[in-house]
Design a protein around this motif. Sequence first.
Motif, PDB file in Angstrom:
ATOM      1  N   TYR A   9      73.976 -45.574 104.743  1.00  0.00           N
ATOM      2  CA  TYR A   9      74.097 -44.435 103.837  1.00  0.00           C
ATOM      3  C   TYR A   9      75.414 -44.491 103.076  1.00  0.00           C
ATOM      4  CZ  TYR A   9      77.295 -42.058 107.129  1.00  0.00           C
ATOM      5  OH  TYR A   9      78.354 -41.720 107.928  1.00  0.00           O
ATOM      6  N   LYS A  10      75.434 -43.749 101.996  1.00  0.00           N
ATOM      7  CA  LYS A  10      76.640 -43.532 101.200  1.00  0.00           C
ATOM      8  C   LYS A  10      76.992 -42.060 101.257  1.00  0.00           C
ATOM      9  CE  LYS A  10      75.420 -47.120  97.811  1.00  0.00           C
ATOM     10  NZ  LYS A  10      75.159 -47.390  96.371  1.00  0.00           N
ATOM     11  N   ALA A  12      77.997 -38.945  98.768  1.00  0.00           N
ATOM     12  CA  ALA A  12      78.057 -38.464  97.381  1.00  0.00           C
ATOM     13  C   ALA A  12      78.732 -37.096  97.379  1.00  0.00           C
ATOM     14  CB  ALA A  12      76.660 -38.359  96.784  1.00  0.00           C
ATOM     15  N   ARG A  47      84.475 -44.308  92.311  1.00  0.00           N
ATOM     16  CA  ARG A  47      83.960 -44.783  93.594  1.00  0.00           C
ATOM     17  C   ARG A  47      85.122 -45.258  94.461  1.00  0.00           C
ATOM     18  NH1 ARG A  47      78.278 -45.987  93.198  1.00  0.00           N
ATOM     19  NH2 ARG A  47      77.542 -45.799  91.047  1.00  0.00           N
ATOM     20  N   GLU A  85      70.280 -43.294  93.848  1.00  0.00           N
ATOM     21  CA  GLU A  85      70.953 -43.996  94.937  1.00  0.00           C
ATOM     22  C   GLU A  85      70.441 -43.451  96.269  1.00  0.00           C
ATOM     23  OE1 GLU A  85      75.130 -44.269  94.480  1.00  0.00           O
ATOM     24  OE2 GLU A  85      75.032 -44.819  92.379  1.00  0.00           O
ATOM     25  N   LYS A  88      71.776 -41.433 101.201  1.00  0.00           N
ATOM     26  CA  LYS A  88      73.101 -40.853 100.996  1.00  0.00           C
ATOM     27  C   LYS A  88      73.246 -39.573 101.784  1.00  0.00           C
ATOM     28  CE  LYS A  88      72.101 -40.546  96.671  1.00  0.00           C
ATOM     29  NZ  LYS A  88      70.639 -40.724  96.780  1.00  0.00           N
TER      30      LYS A  88
END
Length: 753
Positions: A9-10, A12, A47, A85, A88
Motif C-alpha cells: 500500500y501507499k 495518500a 511525493r 493508484e 492505498k
Amino acid sequence: MSKVGNNTYKIALVGNPNVGKSVIFGLLTGKYVTVSNYPGTTVEVTRGVCNGLDGGIEVVDTPGANSLIPLSEDECVARDMLLEEDNKHVVQVVDAKNLRRGLLITTQLAEMGLPVVITLNMWDELLDRGMNVDVNVLQEKLSVPVIKTIATHRVGVSALFSSIPNAKVPNLRIHYGDLIEASILKIEKILQGKTTVYGRALAIMLLSGDEALEEKLRHKLADGSLAEIQRIRDETQGHLSSPLSYVINIKRANFVDSLVGKVTLTFKKEKETHPVLRKTFFYFLVPLASFFMGYKLSALVMYLIVSQFSSGSILPLIVSLTIGGISALSFSRYLYLREYRAKSTIAEVLGRITMHPVAAFPLLLIILWIIYKLVGEFGAGTCVDFFEEKIFGRSLIPSGGFDLSIYIPFIQKTYVVTHVNFQGFNYYFGLLAQKMMNKDNIVFELFLNEQSGLVQVGLTYAIAIVFPIVGFFFLAFGIMEDSGYLPRLAVMVDKVFKRIGLNGKAVLPMVLGLGCDTMATLTTRILNTRKERIIATLLLALAIPCSAQLGVISSVLGRVSGIYFALYVFVICTQLLFVGYLSSKVLPGAPSDFLMEIPPFRMPKLSNIFIKTVYRIHWFLKEAVPLFMLGTLALFVATKLGVLSFVERMGAPITRNFLGLPAETTHGFILGFLRRDYGAVSIFKTLEEKGGRAGIDPKQLLVSLVVITLFIPCFANFLVMIKEQGTKNAFLMFAFIFPYSILIGGILRVILP
C-alpha cells in the motif's frame, strides 16, 4: 512500497486547502521528496518516503480539495490520484474547527471504499474558539482511527504515525432518496466489469455531471454504455426541480450536519474581552477609524472636485473634517447600540463589519490603501531602491556605500551610526570579471551588460526588485488570509465578478496581481474551469498594474493633478469590466458555482503568517527566477541582433500619429515589455524633456500611462502565460492586447479636452 499482510500500500494525504497537509507530509517524509507536475496538467504533486513503517512507504501529498466531484484542476488531480493508484491508505487531514467541511470529503472516501485515518489538525485553534469535538464518539460513528494533532508543534504526530496501518473504510452510507438510489444501482450495473473498483462512487460522480470523469471513462464505455448513463442521468433530472448535483450535495451536507451535531460538544462563547480593551476599542479606536475613513474619502472627493476650481480655498478641509466627524459619531453610535450592549467580542464586531453591505467597502478602501503604502511605497520604493542601488549596484560604477542610521520619531531626527563602504555585488563581480577579460568581451556583456546582462539585469531584477515587492505583499496577503478577511472579500466581489465570467474565488489572483502579475498568473490554476483561468489570465495581463508600476504612475500623475489619477483609475477599471464581460460572452463554457465557507474573524497568528510568507516566497522565486533569466537572455539576443531597434523604428509612426505622443516614447513602451515601472519612468522623462519650460502635457501623460498599463504583459509574465495556458492561448491574448491598448489610447486622445 510497504507490506501489510499480503498487500502492498501507499499513503495518500487528502484534505481541504490550508489544513496543514503539507506540514504533516514534511513530518512523515522528512526532506527527501520529489515534486513534479501531474501528467497532462500544471498541478504539482509532491511525493516522498516514510521510512518508519515496514521498511518505507511512499507518501503522496494530493492537491487540496473541497470535493472529490471536481470543480477545479486541483480537485480533479486529487480525485484521479485516489481512483487510479490502487492499494492505498488515506490519511485525511481535517481542520478541527471546520469539521463539517472535512467530513464532506470523508463521505466520498467512504463511497470509494478507501481505508482512512483521520487527523483533526489545528486542535489548539479549535479549543481557542471555545469549541470541542468528542473524538471517541466520532471514532465510534466512523469506525476509523481519529487522531488529534497540532502539526506545527509535532503534537499527536507519533499517534498518527502508528495508526496508519490500522486504517479502515469509514462506516458511512448516505441514502440519496429512492429515485437517485435506483439510478445509482442502474449505473453500477452498467459499470460492472468495465471498472474494477469504486462502482458506487463512480455512479454518484457521473450522476453529478462529472465531465472530466466521463472523458476518462469514454474508451472503457465505447459500446454505448456512456450514452445509456447519460440517458439515466437526464431521466432522473427530469423528475427533479433542482439540478441533480445540487440535490446530491444537499443530501450529503444534511447527513454531515447531523453527524457533526452528534460529536460537537457545547459551544461556549469566547472569553469576553477585557473591559479596558473593550472600552478602548468602542470609545477610541472605532471613532478614530470612522473619522479617518470619512475624512479620507471626502477629502479625496473634495480634492478631485473643489480644489480644481478654488485653489487655496479652506472649503475642502472644512467639508472633509465635518464629514469625518459625522462618520465617527454615527458609526460609533451604531456599534454602541448594536454591539456594545450585546457584549459582542472585538473579533465578532470586526467579522460583522467586514460583511456589512455599507461599512465593508470603505474598510476595503482603507485596507487597500494600507497595502499600497506597505507594498507600493515602502516595498517597491524604499526597499527596492536600497537593494537595487546599494546591495546589487552596477557592474562598472561603484554604488558609494550606505549609512546605517537610527530615526527617532519623537524628535524627528536621524542619527548615522556608521557608513558601510560596500559598492555592490555587481561591481565586485565586474571587477573580478575584468581581471580575466575586457568589458567589451561578449561573455562579459552576456552577464554584466547594463541593459541585458544575465546577472546585472536578470538576477538583479528577480532578487533586488521582485523579492521585496512579493515579500511584503505576501506578508500583507497572509494577514488578510489568516484573519479570515480574504474569504469575506471574495463574497463581497462575487456578484461583480460573475458579470465578467468569474466568481469570488478570482479575488485571490486579482489581489496578488497588485503585487506582481507574474506571480498572480501562476495562481489562476486554483480557479474551477478553463474558461475562468483564461479570463483571469487575460485581465491580469491587460488591466492589473503591479505595485511597482502603480507606485510610479500614482507618483507621476500626482505631480500633475489628482483629477488625472482619478481618470486613470476610471479608465483602467472600465476596461477590466468591459473586456471581462466581453470575454465571458465570447469564450465557450458555463460558469462554475461559488462555494466558500466563511471562517470566524480572528487575530492573525504571527507564526502562521511567517511560515506561509517564507513558503510562498520560496515557491515564487523557484517558479519565476528561471523565467526572468530566460527573458533577459532573449533580451540580450534581441539587442545584439538589432531587433529592438527595428521594433522601435516601426512603432514610432503609430506612437506619433495615432497616440499623439513624441516618437521617442516608443522606447518606453518597448522597455515596458521588459519592466513596466521602468517603461513608465522612461515615458515620463521623455515627455518632461519635450515639454521644456511649458511643462509636461497632462493629456499626453495620461494617454501614455493608460496605454502602458493596458500594453502587452512583461516578458516574464508572458512566459508564465505560455506555461499556464499554452502557447496558442498566450499568443492569442498577446495579439488581442497589443492593438486593443493602442486603440484605447487613440480614443482617449480624441475625447480628452
